[in-house]
Design an enzyme around this catalytic site. Structure first.
Site, PDB file in Angstrom:
ATOM      1  N   ASP A  21      -6.521  -0.245  -3.412  1.00  0.00           N
ATOM      2  CA  ASP A  21      -7.398   0.137  -1.837  1.00  0.00           C
ATOM      3  C   ASP A  21      -8.349   1.682  -2.272  1.00  0.00           C
ATOM      4  OD1 ASP A  21      -8.903  -0.499   0.046  1.00  0.00           O
ATOM      5  OD2 ASP A  21      -7.986  -0.016   1.243  1.00  0.00           O
ATOM      6  N   GLY A  22      -9.109   1.781  -1.990  1.00  0.00           N
ATOM      7  CA  GLY A  22     -10.118   3.298  -1.756  1.00  0.00           C
ATOM      8  C   GLY A  22     -11.313   3.938  -2.449  1.00  0.00           C
ATOM      9  N   GLY A  24     -14.008   2.567  -2.745  1.00  0.00           N
ATOM     10  CA  GLY A  24     -15.392   2.877  -2.388  1.00  0.00           C
ATOM     11  C   GLY A  24     -15.259   4.716  -2.104  1.00  0.00           C
ATOM     12  N   HIS A  38     -15.083   1.744  -8.678  1.00  0.00           N
ATOM     13  CA  HIS A  38     -14.684   0.543  -8.777  1.00  0.00           C
ATOM     14  C   HIS A  38     -14.552   0.420 -10.697  1.00  0.00           C
ATOM     15  CE1 HIS A  38     -14.843  -1.897  -5.211  1.00  0.00           C
ATOM     16  NE2 HIS A  38     -16.355  -1.379  -5.169  1.00  0.00           N
ATOM     17  N   SER A  66     -10.962 -10.444  -3.205  1.00  0.00           N
ATOM     18  CA  SER A  66     -10.145 -11.344  -2.447  1.00  0.00           C
ATOM     19  C   SER A  66     -11.003 -11.837  -1.747  1.00  0.00           C
ATOM     20  CB  SER A  66      -9.339 -10.226  -1.001  1.00  0.00           C
ATOM     21  OG  SER A  66     -10.741  -9.922  -0.181  1.00  0.00           O
ATOM     22  N   LEU A 132       5.188  -7.104 -20.421  1.00  0.00           N
ATOM     23  CA  LEU A 132       4.691  -7.391 -19.229  1.00  0.00           C
ATOM     24  C   LEU A 132       4.341  -8.598 -18.543  1.00  0.00           C
ATOM     25  CD1 LEU A 132       4.854  -5.467 -16.562  1.00  0.00           C
ATOM     26  CD2 LEU A 132       2.384  -4.899 -17.583  1.00  0.00           C
ATOM     27  N   ARG A 183       0.687   0.130  -1.361  1.00  0.00           N
ATOM     28  CA  ARG A 183      -1.307   0.110  -1.300  1.00  0.00           C
ATOM     29  C   ARG A 183      -1.984   1.446  -1.297  1.00  0.00           C
ATOM     30  NH1 ARG A 183      -4.073  -3.488   3.036  1.00  0.00           N
ATOM     31  NH2 ARG A 183      -6.290  -2.237   2.518  1.00  0.00           N
ATOM     32  N   ARG A 189      -1.742  -2.586   5.633  1.00  0.00           N
ATOM     33  CA  ARG A 189      -2.194  -3.424   6.984  1.00  0.00           C
ATOM     34  C   ARG A 189      -1.723  -4.422   5.127  1.00  0.00           C
ATOM     35  NH1 ARG A 189      -6.972  -1.834   8.883  1.00  0.00           N
ATOM     36  NH2 ARG A 189      -8.480  -1.296   7.078  1.00  0.00           N
ATOM     37  N   SER A 191      -3.424  -7.111   4.726  1.00  0.00           N
ATOM     38  CA  SER A 191      -4.479  -7.904   4.301  1.00  0.00           C
ATOM     39  C   SER A 191      -4.674  -8.795   3.073  1.00  0.00           C
ATOM     40  CB  SER A 191      -5.727  -7.194   3.448  1.00  0.00           C
ATOM     41  OG  SER A 191      -5.634  -5.759   3.636  1.00  0.00           O
ATOM     42  N   GLU A 202       9.954  -4.337  -0.649  1.00  0.00           N
ATOM     43  CA  GLU A 202       9.776  -2.574   0.013  1.00  0.00           C
ATOM     44  C   GLU A 202       8.246  -2.796  -0.154  1.00  0.00           C
ATOM     45  OE1 GLU A 202      12.279  -1.049   1.107  1.00  0.00           O
ATOM     46  OE2 GLU A 202      13.332  -3.014   1.044  1.00  0.00           O
TER      47      GLU A 202
HETATM   48  C1  FPP Z   1     -10.517  -1.749  -2.518  1.00  0.00           C
HETATM   49  O1  FPP Z   1     -11.629  -0.598  -3.196  1.00  0.00           O
HETATM   50  C2  FPP Z   1     -11.525  -1.793  -4.226  1.00  0.00           C
HETATM   51  C3  FPP Z   1     -11.874  -3.015  -4.373  1.00  0.00           C
HETATM   52  C4  FPP Z   1     -12.015  -4.089  -3.275  1.00  0.00           C
HETATM   53  C5  FPP Z   1     -12.108  -3.776  -5.620  1.00  0.00           C
HETATM   54  C6  FPP Z   1     -10.680  -3.840  -6.643  1.00  0.00           C
HETATM   55  C7  FPP Z   1     -11.152  -3.393  -8.407  1.00  0.00           C
HETATM   56  C8  FPP Z   1     -11.255  -2.779  -9.449  1.00  0.00           C
HETATM   57  C9  FPP Z   1     -10.070  -1.947  -9.351  1.00  0.00           C
HETATM   58  C10 FPP Z   1     -11.993  -3.346 -10.374  1.00  0.00           C
HETATM   59  C11 FPP Z   1     -11.660  -4.332 -10.985  1.00  0.00           C
HETATM   60  C12 FPP Z   1     -10.800  -4.778 -11.749  1.00  0.00           C
HETATM   61  C13 FPP Z   1     -10.569  -5.059 -12.765  1.00  0.00           C
HETATM   62  C14 FPP Z   1      -8.748  -5.625 -13.071  1.00  0.00           C
HETATM   63  C15 FPP Z   1     -11.082  -5.606 -13.906  1.00  0.00           C
HETATM   64  P1  FPP Z   1     -12.988  -0.820  -1.465  1.00  0.00           P
HETATM   65  O2  FPP Z   1     -14.022  -1.001  -2.223  1.00  0.00           O
HETATM   66  O3  FPP Z   1     -11.750  -1.835  -1.050  1.00  0.00           O
HETATM   67  O4  FPP Z   1     -12.427   1.072  -1.165  1.00  0.00           O
HETATM   68  P2  FPP Z   1     -12.949   1.308   0.703  1.00  0.00           P
HETATM   69  O5  FPP Z   1     -11.793   0.763   1.245  1.00  0.00           O
HETATM   70  O6  FPP Z   1     -12.595   3.318  -0.311  1.00  0.00           O
HETATM   71  O7  FPP Z   1     -14.075   1.207   0.550  1.00  0.00           O
END
Ligand code: FPP
Length: 235
Positions: A21-22, A24, A38, A66, A132, A183, A189, A191, A202
């Site tokens: 997360d994070g 954005g 991203h 998700s 892995l 997380r 949370r 989610s 854990e």
């Molecule tokens: C959460 O950040 C991130 C996502 C919903 C997407 C995660 C996707 C990637 C890391 C890129 C795609 C992955 C691969 C392997 C190609 P957020 O946008 O919810 O951040 P915020 O909560 O700060 O807005």
């Protein structure tokens, strides 16, 4: 002593799951478009996959998209899909070279035909790899997964399933349950992530945003995990 040296290699988590997360917020802090967050998130994915493999972690599950993420602005969704496609194209060779076995958890039938084909190719070409397991959660939602398992059991005529029967109907079939769930970005949370599988996992939450997460932060999570007294409900 470096953080890596502080890890007890005899007590490694077998399966680490991460809610990335994070992205954005990372972009917002820099006044950049979210997709740049991203893009940098993918760079972290590459680093952490490599590091997990070197540490001899058996399974790494990453929550990449998700079932709820479709509700984001159209250009953000299509941007993430493009990143995914580029990632698969550029990483397949590397996975084969490093014996990484690629798996997907989630309903990929809603993804575009070309991404489905890339995913299937990666899964197929790496299925016998022995280092892995990289399990990417894509269009994943835990409640959807649990309902799918219930329907699957009913269709097989299993009316009194055991825990094992149930686990065998989940996307994570055959994988050990996560020992550690990380997380990033501070939110406390789950989610809709791996609800069945994390019964005894854990949980480690860090304020670090996913694009800033790195080898040292991963070490900190493992060191914290190794200090926990896991009792699995016993005394
Ligand atoms: C959460 O950040 C991130 C996502 C919903 C997407 C995660 C996707 C990637 C890391 C890129 C795609 C992955 C691969 C392997 C190609 P957020 O946008 O919810 O951040 P915020 O909560 O700060 O807005």
């Amino acid at each position: 002593m470096s953080l890596k040296e502080q890890i007890d290699l005899t007590k490694l988590p077998k399966h680490v799951a991460i809610i990335m997360d994070g992205n954005g917020r990372w972009a917002k802090k820099r006044m950049l478009p979210r997709i740049i967050g991203h893009t940098n998130g993918v760079k972290t994915v590459k680093k952490i996959v490599e590091f997990a493999r070197k540490l001899n972690i058996q399974v790494l599950t990453l929550y990449a998209f998700s079932t709820e993420n479709w509700q984001r602005p159209k250009d953000e969704v299509s941007g993430i899909m493009t990143l995914l496609k580029t990632y698969l194209k550029s990483e397949l060779e590397n996975m084969i070279e490093n014996q990484i076995s690629f798996r997907v958890s989630g309903d990929i039938s809603r993804m575009s035909e070309d991404i489905q084909a890339e995913l299937k190719e990666a899964v197929d070409k790496t299925k016998d790899m022995k280092s892995l397991v990289l399990n990417l959660a894509l269009n994943y939602g835990s409640r959807q997964e649990i309902l799918m398992a219930c329907r699957d059991l009913m269709s097989k005529g299993i009316t009194n399933p055991t825990e094992q029967d149930f686990s065998d109907c989940l996307y994570t079939k055959g994988l050990p349950d996560p020992d550690l769930l990380i997380r990033t970005s501070g939110e406390m949370r789950i989610s809709n992530f791996l609800l069945w599988q994390i019964a005894y996992t854990e949980i480690y939450v860090t304020d670090v945003l996913w694009p800033d997460f790195n080898e040292d932060e991963f070490c900190k999570a493992i060191i914290d995990y190794q200090k926990r007294d896991r009792r699995f409900g016993k005394v």
